[in-house]
Design an enzyme around this catalytic site. Sequence first.
Site, PDB file in Angstrom:
ATOM      1  N   SER A  75     100.564  72.582  65.737  1.00  0.00           N
ATOM      2  CA  SER A  75      99.087  71.891  64.943  1.00  0.00           C
ATOM      3  C   SER A  75      98.095  72.854  65.215  1.00  0.00           C
ATOM      4  O   SER A  75      97.203  73.189  64.655  1.00  0.00           O
ATOM      5  CB  SER A  75      99.279  70.732  65.218  1.00  0.00           C
ATOM      6  OG  SER A  75     100.493  70.206  64.932  1.00  0.00           O
ATOM      7  N   HIS A 109     107.827  70.183  63.610  1.00  0.00           N
ATOM      8  CA  HIS A 109     108.028  68.762  63.460  1.00  0.00           C
ATOM      9  C   HIS A 109     108.959  68.275  62.591  1.00  0.00           C
ATOM     10  O   HIS A 109     110.216  67.420  63.302  1.00  0.00           O
ATOM     11  CB  HIS A 109     106.669  67.532  63.181  1.00  0.00           C
ATOM     12  CG  HIS A 109     105.229  68.423  64.034  1.00  0.00           C
ATOM     13  ND1 HIS A 109     104.017  68.383  64.035  1.00  0.00           N
ATOM     14  CD2 HIS A 109     105.286  68.230  65.538  1.00  0.00           C
ATOM     15  CE1 HIS A 109     103.354  68.889  64.453  1.00  0.00           C
ATOM     16  NE2 HIS A 109     103.951  68.049  65.841  1.00  0.00           N
ATOM     17  N   LYS A 127      92.707  63.341  73.002  1.00  0.00           N
ATOM     18  CA  LYS A 127      93.328  65.546  72.672  1.00  0.00           C
ATOM     19  C   LYS A 127      92.009  65.274  71.371  1.00  0.00           C
ATOM     20  O   LYS A 127      92.172  66.563  70.485  1.00  0.00           O
ATOM     21  CB  LYS A 127      94.088  65.291  71.798  1.00  0.00           C
ATOM     22  CG  LYS A 127      94.871  65.374  72.965  1.00  0.00           C
ATOM     23  CD  LYS A 127      96.464  66.108  72.290  1.00  0.00           C
ATOM     24  CE  LYS A 127      97.580  66.095  73.668  1.00  0.00           C
ATOM     25  NZ  LYS A 127      99.239  66.420  73.644  1.00  0.00           N
ATOM     26  N   ARG A 167     109.771  74.502  71.843  1.00  0.00           N
ATOM     27  CA  ARG A 167     109.830  75.797  71.106  1.00  0.00           C
ATOM     28  C   ARG A 167     109.807  76.870  71.978  1.00  0.00           C
ATOM     29  O   ARG A 167     111.266  77.707  72.677  1.00  0.00           O
ATOM     30  CB  ARG A 167     108.771  76.302  70.677  1.00  0.00           C
ATOM     31  CG  ARG A 167     107.569  74.793  69.619  1.00  0.00           C
ATOM     32  CD  ARG A 167     106.659  75.133  69.014  1.00  0.00           C
ATOM     33  NE  ARG A 167     106.217  74.721  70.182  1.00  0.00           N
ATOM     34  CZ  ARG A 167     104.778  74.145  69.926  1.00  0.00           C
ATOM     35  NH1 ARG A 167     103.980  74.163  68.634  1.00  0.00           N
ATOM     36  NH2 ARG A 167     104.044  73.551  71.488  1.00  0.00           N
TER      37      ARG A 167
HETATM   38  O1  PNS Z   1     102.326  66.155  70.208  1.00  0.00           O
HETATM   39  P1  PNS Z   1     101.609  66.064  71.638  1.00  0.00           P
HETATM   40  O2  PNS Z   1     100.323  65.566  71.602  1.00  0.00           O
HETATM   41  O3  PNS Z   1     102.024  67.294  72.229  1.00  0.00           O
HETATM   42  O4  PNS Z   1     102.061  64.242  72.456  1.00  0.00           O
HETATM   43  C1  PNS Z   1     101.795  64.188  73.290  1.00  0.00           C
HETATM   44  C2  PNS Z   1     102.479  62.937  73.135  1.00  0.00           C
HETATM   45  C3  PNS Z   1     101.683  61.774  72.309  1.00  0.00           C
HETATM   46  C4  PNS Z   1     104.242  62.862  73.601  1.00  0.00           C
HETATM   47  C5  PNS Z   1     102.482  62.462  74.759  1.00  0.00           C
HETATM   48  O5  PNS Z   1     100.947  62.925  75.258  1.00  0.00           O
HETATM   49  C6  PNS Z   1     102.120  61.183  74.986  1.00  0.00           C
HETATM   50  O6  PNS Z   1     103.328  60.759  75.545  1.00  0.00           O
HETATM   51  N1  PNS Z   1     101.021  59.522  74.790  1.00  0.00           N
HETATM   52  C7  PNS Z   1     101.528  58.960  75.377  1.00  0.00           C
HETATM   53  C8  PNS Z   1     100.348  58.546  76.726  1.00  0.00           C
HETATM   54  C9  PNS Z   1     102.027  58.712  77.537  1.00  0.00           C
HETATM   55  O7  PNS Z   1     102.770  57.272  77.807  1.00  0.00           O
HETATM   56  N2  PNS Z   1     102.196  58.923  78.816  1.00  0.00           N
HETATM   57  C10 PNS Z   1     102.438  59.656  79.748  1.00  0.00           C
HETATM   58  C11 PNS Z   1     103.795  59.835  79.289  1.00  0.00           C
HETATM   59  S1  PNS Z   1     103.382  61.956  80.007  1.00  0.00           S
END
Ligand code: PNS
Length: 160
Positions: free
Chosen positions: A128, A17, A41, A90
Amino acid sequence: MKKAITPGTFDPITYGHLDVIMRASQLFDNVVVAVAASPGKNPLFTLDERVELARQATAHIENVEVKPFSGLLVDFASECEATALVKGLRAITDFEYEFQMAALNYHLKQSLETLFIMSPPEYMYLSSSIVRELASLGASVDDFVPPVVADALKQKFANR
Ligand code: PNS
């Protein structure tokens, strides 16, 4: 003033990150590290803990700030006045999921660009979840996370 947002659950923040955040900070005037609540999650660290760890890990990067958010990412990006989302890519396994999120975010807000930064080879396999698993089994994670995160993981699993 060009502002980008680097979103994630950051449970916890890793050197992978940090590589993306650092590189985004060189491309934009300001970068907001957006720490998602991600209740679905079931994160190991609370939102406050994840924000605090990300703040400490990025304290040395001047144009970076860390903020928590819940709700839609595109709404939070608007609130921050960010014009771009920057994400790390990645291995090819990330692509399907990231492609889906980028398409959805584009549907929700077309003026918000999604940019991908390729992870360098040493972080291609880093996540993570791998870090949490290693730490839970007592292995060293010093090569993958900053010392403040390694200490927090030790404490977290010592208390379980
Ligand atoms: O590190 P991650 O868990 O892969 O990140 C995922 C994240 C937080 C970027 C994604 O789940 C997100 O954007 N969550 C906010 C809710 C949202 O906007 N969802 C619709 C977009 S896909």
